[in-house]
Structure formats: structure tokens, C-alpha cells
Design a protein around this motif. Structure first.
Motif, PDB file in Angstrom:
ATOM      1  N   GLN A 128       0.828  -1.207   0.000  1.00 43.33           N
ATOM      2  CA  GLN A 128       0.000   0.000   0.000  1.00 43.33           C
ATOM      3  C   GLN A 128       0.864   1.259   0.000  1.00 43.33           C
ATOM      4  OE1 GLN A 128      -2.757  -1.481   3.428  1.00 43.33           O
ATOM      5  NE2 GLN A 128      -3.909   0.068   2.325  1.00 43.33           N
ATOM      6  N   VAL A 129       1.898   1.237   0.821  1.00 46.75           N
ATOM      7  CA  VAL A 129       2.751   2.425   0.954  1.00 46.75           C
ATOM      8  C   VAL A 129       3.586   2.645  -0.309  1.00 46.75           C
ATOM      9  CG1 VAL A 129       4.717   3.408   2.210  1.00 46.75           C
ATOM     10  CG2 VAL A 129       2.856   2.307   3.462  1.00 46.75           C
TER      11      VAL A 129
ATOM     12  N   GLY B 264       0.994   2.779  -3.449  1.00 43.80           N
ATOM     13  CA  GLY B 264      -0.208   3.595  -3.277  1.00 43.80           C
ATOM     14  C   GLY B 264      -1.475   2.839  -3.589  1.00 43.80           C
ATOM     15  N   TRP B 265      -1.439   1.538  -3.459  1.00 41.03           N
ATOM     16  CA  TRP B 265      -2.609   0.715  -3.777  1.00 41.03           C
ATOM     17  C   TRP B 265      -3.625   0.740  -2.650  1.00 41.03           C
ATOM     18  CZ3 TRP B 265       0.490  -4.295  -5.355  1.00 41.03           C
ATOM     19  CH2 TRP B 265       1.040  -4.109  -6.633  1.00 41.03           C
TER      20      TRP B 265
ATOM     21  N   TYR C  70      11.365   0.823  -7.289  1.00 41.70           N
ATOM     22  CA  TYR C  70      10.425   0.032  -6.488  1.00 41.70           C
ATOM     23  C   TYR C  70      11.151  -1.073  -5.708  1.00 41.70           C
ATOM     24  CZ  TYR C  70       6.335   2.201  -8.683  1.00 41.70           C
ATOM     25  OH  TYR C  70       5.376   3.090  -9.088  1.00 41.70           O
TER      26      TYR C  70
ATOM     27  N   GLN D 105      12.714   0.409  -2.746  1.00 40.62           N
ATOM     28  CA  GLN D 105      11.708   0.700  -1.719  1.00 40.62           C
ATOM     29  C   GLN D 105      11.308  -0.561  -0.964  1.00 40.62           C
ATOM     30  OE1 GLN D 105       9.694   3.940  -1.295  1.00 40.62           O
ATOM     31  NE2 GLN D 105      11.737   4.526  -1.947  1.00 40.62           N
TER      32      GLN D 105
ATOM     33  N   GLU E 283       6.541   4.579  10.119  1.00 38.26           N
ATOM     34  CA  GLU E 283       7.044   3.863   8.942  1.00 38.26           C
ATOM     35  C   GLU E 283       8.500   3.424   9.119  1.00 38.26           C
ATOM     36  OE1 GLU E 283       5.693   2.551   6.232  1.00 38.26           O
ATOM     37  OE2 GLU E 283       3.782   3.173   7.063  1.00 38.26           O
TER      38      GLU E 283
END
Lengths: 104, 159
Positions: free
Chosen positions: A51-52, A55-56, A87, A90, B103
Motif C-alpha cells: 500500500q505504501v 499507493g494501492w 520500487y 523501496q 514507517e
């Protein structure tokens, strides 16, 4: 992945719809970002990370998480080299087992 | 430790509040001091192949090193901030985190969890629960489960 039951239905991730080549960019989107299963990361954690990072919405993140859990891996996105690399960085920052593979 | 709810500022929920006992705080700080646990060699840009010296692999390792440095700096700030825990009006001990703090705390705790698991030889985590205090790997087992416990509470807050 570990832990708790998830209430979302099991469906096939809609990767095809998400990954049509972007003609506007005119770039090679032949790099796949894949997340691989492991027994240590919590299922809720993996969902949260998807999600983070992407952004889903939660339902979509859960579908991919479940695919990782049930089949051993999930193709998350098909992207250009730079974006795929970003990605993977991340995801690995969250200690997920994610890699970038060239589409055959 | 338990999630006690979000705190709104200007009508927007920006802070996350946790109740935490003195014992839990000590445990959390002890486990956080172990960071980093995961070794550089764990991060691989590709699933297969011997691209250890490739540009892609080097860029990944540099990115992870920068992230680790940033996390270490934030951790030092957190560990050196006595005001991180305070007592509320009812006398309960509270820890308040921003979304960003939560986070990076999740990332740090997962580095400790996964790193400890790797050091143990990547076992099924459930098979490690009967470890005894004197066992050589007791510290790694404890770190894996304790960091996981704190992660679960933080995840509750973001859900």
C-alpha cells in the motif's frame, strides 16, 4: 509470510490491466518487479508495504500479498528500468524479498 | 504496548498514540539498539545470477547503506529523547508517533526480525518458540519474536 487470517477474497491479481505499455512514454517497460514468499514477514506487514510503496488500496495490496503467500511470488508491476529499480529499492528497504527481472 | 488511537490536529489525524509500560519500553529500546542486523549481502537486485559486481547490485547496496545510515540517525534521536514517553492525564504511559516515525520504526523492526531470522538459518519461525534462555541462539530468537510483537502493534495502528 506469517500470521493472521485476511478476510479479502482470493482472486487473481489484475496485473494485465495494470501493465499495458505506456505509448506516451515510449520507454521500455520490460522490467518486472516480483515479490517472493518467505516464512518470516507478516502478511499484514506485506500488505501494508504494498500500500505504501505503490499507493494501492488495501484490497489490491491484499490480493498480491495472498498471491505471494499461496503461489510463492507475485508480479507486482511491469515498468521501465529506472522505475522498477526504484520500487525494488523501496521494497527492500522494508526487508521484503523483491527483485527486478527482465521480461523474457 | 497497545494502540490507543489517533490524535487529530486541525481536524486531521496526524499522530498515533500507544500505551506502553516501563517494561515494554525497556524491551523496545533494547531490541532497537540491535539495529542493523540484516547484512548487506542479503539484498539482491535479481533472483538468480552472479551479478554481485554489477552496477545494479552496487546501486542497491549503496541505497540500502544510505537508508541504514538515515535510520541509525533517527534511532539515535529517538533513544536520546527522554520526552518520547510521557504520562497522560490519567497517569498512563504514552508514546506518540507521527506516521513517518511509524514507517521507519516498522522498517527498523523488520530489519531486526528478518536479520535475526537469517542469522538463525532461516527456520520456520514457529519452530523456534521452544528455545531456552541459555541456548546459543536465544538472543536471535528473542529479537525475532520481540521485534515481531512490536511490529504487530504498529500495524494495528495503520489499519
Amino acid at each position: 509470510m506469517r500470521m493472521t487470517q485476511v478476510s479479502a477474497p482470493v482472486t487473481t491479481p489484475d496485473t494485465e490491466k495494470e501493465q499495458k505499455p505506456d505509448a506516451k512514454e515510449g520507454l521500455d517497460r520490460g522490467y518486472l518487479v516480483i515479490c517472493w514468499n518467505d516464512p518470516v514477514n507478516f502478511m499484514d506487514y506485506v500488505t501494508h508495504v504494498f500500500q505504501v510503496v505503490f499507493g494501492w488500496p488495501r484490497a489490491r495490496a491484499e490480493r498480491h500479498m495472498l498471491q505471494v503467500h499461496q503461489t510463492g511470488k507475485s508480479l507486482l508491476v511491469r515498468e521501465t528500468f529506472e522505475k522498477a529499480e526504484h520500487y525494488v529499492h523501496q521494497l527492500q528497504g522494508y526487508s521484503l524479498h523483491a527483485t527486478m527481472e527482465r521480461e523474457e | 504496548m497497545r494502540f490507543a488511537g489517533g490524535i487529530k490536529q486541525d481536524g486531521v489525524e496526524t499522530l498515533l498514540s500507544f500505551e506502553i509500560s516501563a517494561r515494554e519500553e525497556a524491551l523496545l529500546l533494547e531490541v532497537l539498539r540491535m539495529y542493523p542486523v540484516l547484512e548487506d549481502s542479503h539484498h539482491r537486485i535479481r533472483r538468480e545470477g552472479g551479478e554481485a559486481g554489477s552496477d545494479e547490485q552496487r546501486v542497491l547496496e549503496e541505497a540500502m547503506a544510505q537508508l541504514r545510515e538515515s535510520h541509525q540517525q533517527k534511532l539515535e534521536e529517538l533513544l536520546g529523547a527522554p520526552e518520547r514517553i510521557f504520562k497522560d492525564g490519567a497517569g498512563r504511559r504514552r508514546m506518540v508517533l507521527t506516521g513517518q516515525q511509524l514507517e521507519w520504526l516498522l522498517q527498523v523492526l523488520n530489519d531486526i526480525r528478518v536479520g535475526s531470522w537469517v542469522r538463525l538459518g532461516c527456520p520456520d519461525p514457529e519452530q523456534t518458540r521452544d528455545v531456552k534462555a541459555g541456548d546459543a541462539n536465544a538472543r536471535d530468537v528473542a529479537a525475532m519474536h520481540i521485534s515481531g510483537g512490536f511490529q504487530a502493534v504498529l500495524l494495528e495502528a495503520v489499519q
